[in-house]
Design an enzyme around this catalytic site. Structure first.
Site, short mmCIF file in Angstrom:
data_model
loop_
_atom_site.label_atom_id
_atom_site.label_comp_id
_atom_site.label_asym_id
_atom_site.label_seq_id
_atom_site.Cartn_x
_atom_site.Cartn_y
_atom_site.Cartn_z
CG HIS A 125 -1.99 1.01 1.17
ND1 HIS A 125 -1.76 2.34 1.43
CD2 HIS A 125 -3.30 0.91 0.83
CE1 HIS A 125 -2.90 3.01 1.26
NE2 HIS A 125 -3.85 2.17 0.89
CD GLU B 247 -2.59 5.08 3.69
OE1 GLU B 247 -2.90 4.11 4.40
OE2 GLU B 247 -3.43 5.83 3.13
CD GLU C 249 -5.46 1.49 -2.82
OE1 GLU C 249 -6.41 0.80 -2.49
OE2 GLU C 249 -4.75 2.12 -2.00
P1 13P Z 1 -9.97 5.94 0.80
O1 13P Z 1 -11.12 5.09 0.30
O2 13P Z 1 -10.17 6.43 2.20
O3 13P Z 1 -9.61 7.01 -0.17
O4 13P Z 1 -8.70 4.96 0.89
C1 13P Z 1 -8.36 4.18 -0.19
C2 13P Z 1 -7.31 3.24 0.21
O5 13P Z 1 -6.20 3.63 0.55
C3 13P Z 1 -7.66 1.81 0.21
O6 13P Z 1 -6.54 1.02 0.42
#
Ligand code: 13P
Length: 249
Positions: free
Chosen positions: A98, A100, A169
């Site tokens: 991810h 993050e 994403e």
């Molecule tokens: P949001 O739906 O809060 O934008 O987050 C998306 C996400 O990072 C899913 O892994």
């Protein structure tokens, strides 16, 4: 353009949110998921809540998983959680790479590949995230960046890659309330699918993630190469998550 054939998948990513009390409401509601829902469903919860998720969701249509996995099998690695441990909690899914984790934990494409292998060798489906930053998007580098991330996954053996799921994403769409334009997402998904097909992996499932909400999900799901969604914020709201999962198109 290749027509998708697989059942839609809606996965929630709870990120670092939750408490036993709040989770109980969400998980109880998710137990109500039945065959009238036009998709497979799951939630990827923080490690401390895996046992709670397994208790509430066992024998339900909603599966559960984790948000990260160690690429190591066992040993003196403080803070890490192995695939075998996740398997013991009945995890079906694990999110890998991810943005993050790439951003805040310095995860590289190589780490991501090793985590994909760790997941597959424990019979857990890796949900591998790819996506570009705002800066890369604005300088028209998206295709290049995503191609590089995807090609790195494809260095793994096709017997491993074929067991993975990809989630596109765009980083600028995550948590921003501003999702990608569905036509733009379709273009990226179609490119990702073609790269996989070029390497002999024909049935890859590709999710979209980034500000998916009940009022925009239909437009994504109507796209031929969008096979479902990885949902952050809206997966923490039972009504919104169920509304996304119950969309028919
Ligand atoms: P949001 O739906 O809060 O934008 O987050 C998306 C996400 O990072 C899913 O892994």
């Amino acid at each position: 353009m290749i027509k998708k054939k697989s059942t839609r998948l809606i996965l929630g990513n709870w990120k670092m949110f939750g408490s036993f009390f709040d989770n109980a409401y969400l998980l109880n509601g998710l137990k109500s998921v039945d065959d009238s829902f036009y998709c497979d469903m799951g939630v990827c919860v923080p490690y401390p809540y895996l046992f709670q998720a397994s208790l509430f969701l066992q024998n339900s249509k909603c599966s559960w998983g984790a948000q990260d996995i160690s690429f190591r099998t066992s040993g003196p690695y403080t803070g890490e959680v192995s695939g075998a441990m996740l398997r013991e909690f009945g995890c079906k899914w694990v999110i890998v790479g991810h943005s993050e984790r790439r951003l805040f934990h310095g995860e590289t494409d190589l780490d991501v590949s090793k985590k994909i292998e760790a997941a597959v060798s424990n019979n857990i489906v890796p949900v591998v995230c790819v996506g570009e930053t705002l800066e890369q998007y604005e300088s028209n580098e998206s295709l290049q960046i995503i191609e590089k991330q995807v090609n790195s996954i494809l260095e793994l053996d096709s017997s491993i890659v074929s067991k993975a799921i990809v989630s596109y994403e765009p980083i600028w769409a995550i948590g921003s309330g501003c999702p990608a334009n569905p036509d733009y997402a379709q273009k990226i998904h179609s490119m990702i699918r073609e790269i996989f097909i070029g390497k002999g992996v024909n049935n890859i499932k590709i999710l979209y993630g980034g500000s998916v909400k009940p009022d925009n999900a239909f437009d994504f799901f109507a796209m031929p190469d969008i096979d479902g969604a990885l949902v952050g914020r809206s997966s923490l709201d039972l009504e919104d998550f169920l509304a996304i999962a119950s969309i028919k198109c």
